[in-house]
Design an enzyme around this catalytic site. Sequence first.
Site, PDB file in Angstrom:
ATOM      1  N   ASP A  21       0.819  -1.213   0.000  1.00 15.60           N
ATOM      2  CA  ASP A  21       0.000   0.000   0.000  1.00 15.60           C
ATOM      3  C   ASP A  21       0.855   1.267   0.000  1.00 15.60           C
ATOM      4  O   ASP A  21       1.979   1.266   0.500  1.00 15.60           O
ATOM      5  CB  ASP A  21      -0.926  -0.020   1.228  1.00 15.60           C
ATOM      6  CG  ASP A  21      -2.060   0.985   1.096  1.00 15.60           C
ATOM      7  OD1 ASP A  21      -2.461   1.287  -0.041  1.00 15.60           O
ATOM      8  OD2 ASP A  21      -2.540   1.459   2.140  1.00 15.60           O
ATOM      9  N   HIS A  38       2.054   3.667  -9.004  1.00 17.61           N
ATOM     10  CA  HIS A  38       1.893   2.252  -9.370  1.00 17.61           C
ATOM     11  C   HIS A  38       3.074   1.807 -10.244  1.00 17.61           C
ATOM     12  O   HIS A  38       3.623   0.733 -10.048  1.00 17.61           O
ATOM     13  CB  HIS A  38       0.574   2.030 -10.125  1.00 17.61           C
ATOM     14  CG  HIS A  38      -0.644   2.396  -9.314  1.00 17.61           C
ATOM     15  ND1 HIS A  38      -0.793   2.003  -8.001  1.00 17.61           N
ATOM     16  CD2 HIS A  38      -1.757   3.113  -9.623  1.00 17.61           C
ATOM     17  CE1 HIS A  38      -1.955   2.477  -7.540  1.00 17.61           C
ATOM     18  NE2 HIS A  38      -2.554   3.146  -8.497  1.00 17.61           N
ATOM     19  N   LEU A 132      11.278 -19.855  -5.230  1.00 12.96           N
ATOM     20  CA  LEU A 132      10.204 -19.126  -4.548  1.00 12.96           C
ATOM     21  C   LEU A 132       8.880 -19.220  -5.310  1.00 12.96           C
ATOM     22  O   LEU A 132       8.854 -19.088  -6.533  1.00 12.96           O
ATOM     23  CB  LEU A 132      10.629 -17.650  -4.445  1.00 12.96           C
ATOM     24  CG  LEU A 132       9.587 -16.638  -3.969  1.00 12.96           C
ATOM     25  CD1 LEU A 132       9.312 -16.800  -2.475  1.00 12.96           C
ATOM     26  CD2 LEU A 132      10.055 -15.214  -4.260  1.00 12.96           C
TER      27      LEU A 132
HETATM   28  C1  IPE Z   1      -5.302  -2.725   0.034  1.00 17.98           C
HETATM   29  O1  IPE Z   1      -5.041  -1.387  -0.168  1.00 17.98           O
HETATM   30  C2  IPE Z   1      -5.282  -3.446  -1.278  1.00 17.98           C
HETATM   31  C3  IPE Z   1      -3.992  -3.519  -1.944  1.00 17.98           C
HETATM   32  C4  IPE Z   1      -2.848  -3.104  -1.487  1.00 17.98           C
HETATM   33  C5  IPE Z   1      -4.018  -4.138  -3.234  1.00 17.98           C
HETATM   34  P1  IPE Z   1      -6.216  -0.314  -0.293  1.00 17.98           P
HETATM   35  O2  IPE Z   1      -5.534   0.995  -0.512  1.00 17.98           O
HETATM   36  O3  IPE Z   1      -7.188  -0.741  -1.313  1.00 17.98           O
HETATM   37  O4  IPE Z   1      -6.890  -0.403   1.143  1.00 17.98           O
HETATM   38  P2  IPE Z   1      -7.784   0.642   1.923  1.00 17.98           P
HETATM   39  O5  IPE Z   1      -8.804   1.146   0.963  1.00 17.98           O
HETATM   40  O6  IPE Z   1      -6.879   1.735   2.372  1.00 17.98           O
HETATM   41  O7  IPE Z   1      -8.343  -0.128   3.061  1.00 17.98           O
HETATM   42  C1  IPE Z   2      -1.682   0.256  -3.356  1.00 15.84           C
HETATM   43  O1  IPE Z   2      -1.482   1.629  -3.356  1.00 15.84           O
HETATM   44  C2  IPE Z   2      -1.954  -0.274  -4.747  1.00 15.84           C
HETATM   45  C3  IPE Z   2      -3.338  -0.692  -4.964  1.00 15.84           C
HETATM   46  C4  IPE Z   2      -4.277  -0.715  -4.069  1.00 15.84           C
HETATM   47  C5  IPE Z   2      -3.655  -1.127  -6.308  1.00 15.84           C
HETATM   48  P1  IPE Z   2      -2.689   2.648  -3.329  1.00 15.84           P
HETATM   49  O2  IPE Z   2      -3.065   2.971  -4.735  1.00 15.84           O
HETATM   50  O3  IPE Z   2      -3.775   2.173  -2.463  1.00 15.84           O
HETATM   51  O4  IPE Z   2      -1.984   3.931  -2.675  1.00 15.84           O
HETATM   52  P2  IPE Z   2      -2.582   4.867  -1.563  1.00 15.84           P
HETATM   53  O5  IPE Z   2      -2.939   3.988  -0.401  1.00 15.84           O
HETATM   54  O6  IPE Z   2      -3.757   5.557  -2.147  1.00 15.84           O
HETATM   55  O7  IPE Z   2      -1.458   5.782  -1.243  1.00 15.84           O
HETATM   56 MG    MG Z   3      -4.159   2.360  -0.469  1.00 12.60          MG
END
Ligand code: IPE
Ligand code: IPE
Ligand code: MG
Length: 248
Positions: A21, A38, A132
């Site tokens: 995240d 990303h 892995l």
């Molecule tokens: C969790 O992150 C999902 C992934 C890392 C793929 P999110 O950014 O979607 O989670 P929330 O919305 O903060 O709970």
């Molecule tokens: C995690 O990073 C990737 C996915 C959930 C696809 P985020 O896109 O949720 O990044 P933040 O949490 O908004 O910073």
């Molecule tokens: Mg996120």
Amino acid sequence: MINERVLDKEKMPKHIAIIMDGNGRWAQQHGHERTFGHQNGVEAVRSVIEGAGEMGIQYLTLYAFSTENWNRPKAEVEMLMSLLVKSIRNELERLMKNQVRLMMTGRMEDLPESCRKELQDAIDQTAQNKGLTVVLALSYSGRAELTDMAKAVAADVAAGRLAPEQVTDQTVQERLYHGDIPDPDILIRTGGDFRISNFLLWEVAYAELFFVPTMWPDFRKDDLREIIIDFQSRERRYGKTGEQVRGE
Ligand code: IPE
Ligand code: IPE
Ligand code: MG
């Protein structure tokens, strides 16, 4: 003398799961669009896969896209899906070289056709690799996994193959998406939030949790190594007393 932090090869975790995240916030902090985060997250994935392989970890499950993530703006979802296809294509040679076996968990049928094809090809090509195992969680939801398990149990009961009183932990375990993979020993979430976000709800029952402030694009194999060293000094009691676990 400086106390050197070394990995204990005798106490290595078998399975590490990561909620990757913080991509969007990392990009915004650097004055870019979320999608830039990303793109830069791919380098972190590469580093962590390499590190886990070098350290002899058996399973690495990476939360790349949740079922809830489908609710994001269409352009971001499309960008993530095309990044997935591109990354698998770019990384396949390296995965083969490093003996990485690729798997997926989640509802593959939700993914666009091009993604499914690229992913299935990579899964097939790497199926015999002996290093892995990387499990990509895509269109994954812990509740959906448990709901699918409940459907399978109900179907067996309805068909007379299983009596309700025979249902055990094992019955549930066997009907998960990958019931044969050992539970994660470690669950890491980057990005500074303290939640599970519908990831591996059954499987993390006794995982050691690590919530780190590092945004995912900045995470590297050295960060993973530091977490494993911390893990090795934790006492996993599984409900027992410390004295029992230490055999005192
Ligand atoms: C969790 O992150 C999902 C992934 C890392 C793929 P999110 O950014 O979607 O989670 P929330 O919305 O903060 O709970
Ligand atoms: C995690 O990073 C990737 C996915 C959930 C696809 P985020 O896109 O949720 O990044 P933040 O949490 O908004 O910073
Ligand atoms: Mg996120």
